[in-house]
Design an enzyme around this catalytic site. Structure first.
Site, PDB file in Angstrom:
ATOM      1  N   LYS A  36       0.841  -1.202   0.000  1.00 22.26           N
ATOM      2  CA  LYS A  36       0.000   0.000   0.000  1.00 22.26           C
ATOM      3  C   LYS A  36       0.872   1.246   0.000  1.00 22.26           C
ATOM      4  O   LYS A  36       1.980   1.253   0.527  1.00 22.26           O
ATOM      5  CB  LYS A  36      -0.909   0.017   1.243  1.00 22.26           C
ATOM      6  CG  LYS A  36      -1.893  -1.135   1.299  1.00 22.26           C
ATOM      7  CD  LYS A  36      -2.968  -0.949   0.279  1.00 22.26           C
ATOM      8  CE  LYS A  36      -3.993  -2.063   0.383  1.00 22.26           C
ATOM      9  NZ  LYS A  36      -4.895  -2.069  -0.733  1.00 22.26           N
ATOM     10  N   CYS A  37       0.337   2.314  -0.573  1.00 22.51           N
ATOM     11  CA  CYS A  37       1.012   3.602  -0.513  1.00 22.51           C
ATOM     12  C   CYS A  37       1.046   4.069   0.935  1.00 22.51           C
ATOM     13  O   CYS A  37       0.094   3.808   1.667  1.00 22.51           O
ATOM     14  CB  CYS A  37       0.274   4.635  -1.375  1.00 22.51           C
ATOM     15  SG  CYS A  37       0.972   4.748  -3.017  1.00 22.51           S
ATOM     16  N   PRO A  38       2.112   4.626   1.382  1.00 25.91           N
ATOM     17  CA  PRO A  38       3.211   5.228   0.628  1.00 25.91           C
ATOM     18  C   PRO A  38       4.444   4.328   0.458  1.00 25.91           C
ATOM     19  O   PRO A  38       5.503   4.839   0.111  1.00 25.91           O
ATOM     20  CB  PRO A  38       3.555   6.444   1.478  1.00 25.91           C
ATOM     21  CG  PRO A  38       3.361   5.964   2.869  1.00 25.91           C
ATOM     22  CD  PRO A  38       2.159   5.043   2.800  1.00 25.91           C
ATOM     23  N   ASP A  63      -1.455  -0.646  -5.917  1.00 26.23           N
ATOM     24  CA  ASP A  63      -2.331   0.175  -5.088  1.00 26.23           C
ATOM     25  C   ASP A  63      -2.814   1.355  -5.935  1.00 26.23           C
ATOM     26  O   ASP A  63      -1.996   2.066  -6.536  1.00 26.23           O
ATOM     27  CB  ASP A  63      -1.576   0.668  -3.854  1.00 26.23           C
ATOM     28  CG  ASP A  63      -2.473   1.442  -2.913  1.00 26.23           C
ATOM     29  OD1 ASP A  63      -3.708   1.423  -3.091  1.00 26.23           O
ATOM     30  OD2 ASP A  63      -1.939   2.076  -1.989  1.00 26.23           O
TER      31      ASP A  63
END
Length: 100
Positions: A36-38, A63
């Site tokens: 997932k970001c970041p 993502d």
């Protein structure tokens, strides 16, 4: 005596063509698929200095937030966002040119 009709064989769709890269190959490929970001941006920020000036770093990510976050990071850090390519297995490869 009744005979059953054979079911028509399912027609198979031809395989999808493999996309051809639209630009120069990446000097460094980072795999952030499933993260997932970041995290993809953190990986990019940590490794972009390994690439010579003017070369391309590619970040694979799936993502959806990466589609907006990576170009935004490039604008903030004065790097050039070159392009986004859809991957056959899902996700995208984001190509960034190191400018400084």
């Amino acid at each position: 005596m009744r005979f059953r009709r054979r079911a028509p064989q399912a027609q198979q769709a031809p395989p999808a063509p493999v996309p051809v890269p639209a630009g120069p190959p990446a000097y460094l490929m980072l795999d952030a698929l499933g993260r997932k970001c970041p995290i993809p941006i953190i990986m990019l920020a940590e490794r972009i200095r390994e690439v010579p000036l003017g070369e391309i770093v590619a970040v694979k990510a799936d993502d959806v937030a990466a589609r907006t976050d990576i170009p935004a990071w490039c604008r903030m850090k004065s790097q050039t966002f070159v392009r986004e390519e859809a991957l056959p297995q899902g996700g995208w490869a984001f190509h960034i040119k190191r400018d400084y």
